[in-house]
Design a protein around this motif. Structure first.
Motif, PDB file in Angstrom:
ATOM      1  N   GLN A   1       0.846  -1.190   0.000  1.00 20.59           N
ATOM      2  CA  GLN A   1       0.000   0.000   0.000  1.00 20.59           C
ATOM      3  C   GLN A   1       0.882   1.240   0.000  1.00 20.59           C
ATOM      4  O   GLN A   1       1.768   1.394   0.822  1.00 20.59           O
ATOM      5  CB  GLN A   1      -0.894   0.013   1.229  1.00 20.59           C
ATOM      6  CG  GLN A   1      -1.838   1.196   1.283  1.00 20.59           C
ATOM      7  CD  GLN A   1      -2.710   1.178   2.530  1.00 20.59           C
ATOM      8  OE1 GLN A   1      -2.616   0.265   3.356  1.00 20.59           O
ATOM      9  NE2 GLN A   1      -3.550   2.173   2.668  1.00 20.59           N
ATOM     10  N   VAL A   2       0.602   2.131  -0.950  1.00 17.93           N
ATOM     11  CA  VAL A   2       1.386   3.351  -1.069  1.00 17.93           C
ATOM     12  C   VAL A   2       0.856   4.397  -0.096  1.00 17.93           C
ATOM     13  O   VAL A   2      -0.353   4.612   0.015  1.00 17.93           O
ATOM     14  CB  VAL A   2       1.315   3.900  -2.503  1.00 17.93           C
ATOM     15  CG1 VAL A   2       2.067   5.223  -2.602  1.00 17.93           C
ATOM     16  CG2 VAL A   2       1.875   2.884  -3.490  1.00 17.93           C
ATOM     17  N   GLN A   3       1.768   5.021   0.608  1.00 19.99           N
ATOM     18  CA  GLN A   3       1.403   6.128   1.492  1.00 19.99           C
ATOM     19  C   GLN A   3       2.405   7.257   1.332  1.00 19.99           C
ATOM     20  O   GLN A   3       3.609   7.034   1.323  1.00 19.99           O
ATOM     21  CB  GLN A   3       1.372   5.685   2.954  1.00 19.99           C
ATOM     22  CG  GLN A   3       0.127   4.925   3.353  1.00 19.99           C
ATOM     23  CD  GLN A   3      -0.001   4.790   4.854  1.00 19.99           C
ATOM     24  OE1 GLN A   3       0.945   4.403   5.532  1.00 19.99           O
ATOM     25  NE2 GLN A   3      -1.177   5.104   5.377  1.00 19.99           N
ATOM     26  N   LEU A   4       1.876   8.458   1.200  1.00 16.43           N
ATOM     27  CA  LEU A   4       2.677   9.680   1.225  1.00 16.43           C
ATOM     28  C   LEU A   4       2.117  10.527   2.354  1.00 16.43           C
ATOM     29  O   LEU A   4       0.962  10.946   2.301  1.00 16.43           O
ATOM     30  CB  LEU A   4       2.589  10.425  -0.102  1.00 16.43           C
ATOM     31  CG  LEU A   4       3.025   9.672  -1.363  1.00 16.43           C
ATOM     32  CD1 LEU A   4       2.793  10.545  -2.602  1.00 16.43           C
ATOM     33  CD2 LEU A   4       4.477   9.263  -1.278  1.00 16.43           C
ATOM     34  N   VAL A   5       2.926  10.781   3.362  1.00 16.05           N
ATOM     35  CA  VAL A   5       2.453  11.485   4.544  1.00 16.05           C
ATOM     36  C   VAL A   5       3.221  12.790   4.688  1.00 16.05           C
ATOM     37  O   VAL A   5       4.432  12.792   4.949  1.00 16.05           O
ATOM     38  CB  VAL A   5       2.613  10.624   5.809  1.00 16.05           C
ATOM     39  CG1 VAL A   5       2.110  11.384   7.026  1.00 16.05           C
ATOM     40  CG2 VAL A   5       1.869   9.300   5.645  1.00 16.05           C
ATOM     41  N   GLU A   6       2.486  13.895   4.502  1.00 16.57           N
ATOM     42  CA  GLU A   6       3.104  15.223   4.611  1.00 16.57           C
ATOM     43  C   GLU A   6       3.044  15.728   6.043  1.00 16.57           C
ATOM     44  O   GLU A   6       2.147  15.379   6.805  1.00 16.57           O
ATOM     45  CB  GLU A   6       2.391  16.245   3.718  1.00 16.57           C
ATOM     46  CG  GLU A   6       2.372  15.912   2.240  1.00 16.57           C
ATOM     47  CD  GLU A   6       1.012  15.504   1.755  1.00 16.57           C
ATOM     48  OE1 GLU A   6       0.705  15.703   0.573  1.00 16.57           O
ATOM     49  OE2 GLU A   6       0.236  14.972   2.572  1.00 16.57           O
ATOM     50  N   SER A   7       3.987  16.581   6.363  1.00 14.54           N
ATOM     51  CA  SER A   7       3.992  17.269   7.652  1.00 14.54           C
ATOM     52  C   SER A   7       4.749  18.579   7.498  1.00 14.54           C
ATOM     53  O   SER A   7       5.468  18.773   6.513  1.00 14.54           O
ATOM     54  CB  SER A   7       4.631  16.406   8.740  1.00 14.54           C
ATOM     55  OG  SER A   7       5.975  16.101   8.411  1.00 14.54           O
ATOM     56  N   GLY A   8       4.568  19.464   8.485  1.00 15.59           N
ATOM     57  CA  GLY A   8       5.344  20.694   8.504  1.00 15.59           C
ATOM     58  C   GLY A   8       4.583  21.944   8.132  1.00 15.59           C
ATOM     59  O   GLY A   8       5.139  23.047   8.198  1.00 15.59           O
ATOM     60  N   GLY A   9       3.327  21.814   7.738  1.00 19.63           N
ATOM     61  CA  GLY A   9       2.558  23.007   7.408  1.00 19.63           C
ATOM     62  C   GLY A   9       2.215  23.802   8.652  1.00 19.63           C
ATOM     63  O   GLY A   9       2.464  23.374   9.785  1.00 19.63           O
ATOM     64  N   GLY A  10       1.650  24.980   8.440  1.00 21.08           N
ATOM     65  CA  GLY A  10       1.255  25.807   9.568  1.00 21.08           C
ATOM     66  C   GLY A  10       1.015  27.233   9.168  1.00 21.08           C
ATOM     67  O   GLY A  10       0.911  27.556   7.979  1.00 21.08           O
ATOM     68  N   LEU A  11       0.914  28.081  10.186  1.00 22.15           N
ATOM     69  CA  LEU A  11       0.675  29.516   9.997  1.00 22.15           C
ATOM     70  C   LEU A  11       1.951  30.270  10.328  1.00 22.15           C
ATOM     71  O   LEU A  11       2.501  30.107  11.433  1.00 22.15           O
ATOM     72  CB  LEU A  11      -0.456  29.965  10.921  1.00 22.15           C
ATOM     73  CG  LEU A  11      -0.692  31.467  11.046  1.00 22.15           C
ATOM     74  CD1 LEU A  11      -1.146  32.057   9.716  1.00 22.15           C
ATOM     75  CD2 LEU A  11      -1.718  31.761  12.137  1.00 22.15           C
ATOM     76  N   VAL A  12       2.431  31.066   9.388  1.00 20.63           N
ATOM     77  CA  VAL A  12       3.606  31.887   9.619  1.00 20.63           C
ATOM     78  C   VAL A  12       3.370  33.285   9.069  1.00 20.63           C
ATOM     79  O   VAL A  12       2.512  33.475   8.195  1.00 20.63           O
ATOM     80  CB  VAL A  12       4.884  31.289   8.992  1.00 20.63           C
ATOM     81  CG1 VAL A  12       5.222  29.953   9.625  1.00 20.63           C
ATOM     82  CG2 VAL A  12       4.761  31.189   7.498  1.00 20.63           C
TER      83      VAL A  12
END
Length: 119
Positions: free
Chosen positions: A1-12
């Motif tokens: 199963q393919v998974q791409l997990v993003e992180s690091g976004g936010g408000l700046v």
């Protein structure tokens, strides 16, 4: 199963920096072109940057000189370092992988991470 997990976004605030990460599994990462796309409200999804298997990179004109894409093949992870952020960079950012498949490519997408630039 393919998974791409993003992180690091936010408000700046404008002028600030963020670093997005995308951890991939279920693909042969070394042979996959990885990219970051973004979609702002009411606009089409657009390519921000991508990086080839040999490390060559492409950037949209709007982010050249401000964003840097990189990859760590040992960790199956692609990064997007975003500096000098502008309100126009506000969007949902999606990780993309283009996998060789039967002479063509097969695309996979992450779930997206929100980036908001506002004072």
């Amino acid at each position: 199963q393919v998974q791409l997990v993003e992180s690091g976004g936010g408000l700046v605030q404008p002028g600030g920096s963020l670093r997005l990460s995308c951890a991939a599994s279920g693909i042969d990462f070394r042979f996959t072109v990885m990219g970051w796309y973004r979609q702002a409200p009411g606009k089409q999804r657009e390519l921000v940057a991508n990086i080839g298997t040999g490390g060559s990179s492409y950037y949209a004109d709007s982010v050249k000189g401000r964003f840097t894409i990189s990859r760590d093949n040992a960790k199956n992870t692609v990064f997007l370092q975003m500096n000098s952020l502008e309100p126009e960079d506000t969007a949902v950012y999606y990780c993309n992988s283009k996998n060789p498949f039967r002479g063509g490519t097969l695309d996979y997408w992450g779930q997206g991470t929100q980036v908001t630039i506002s004072s």
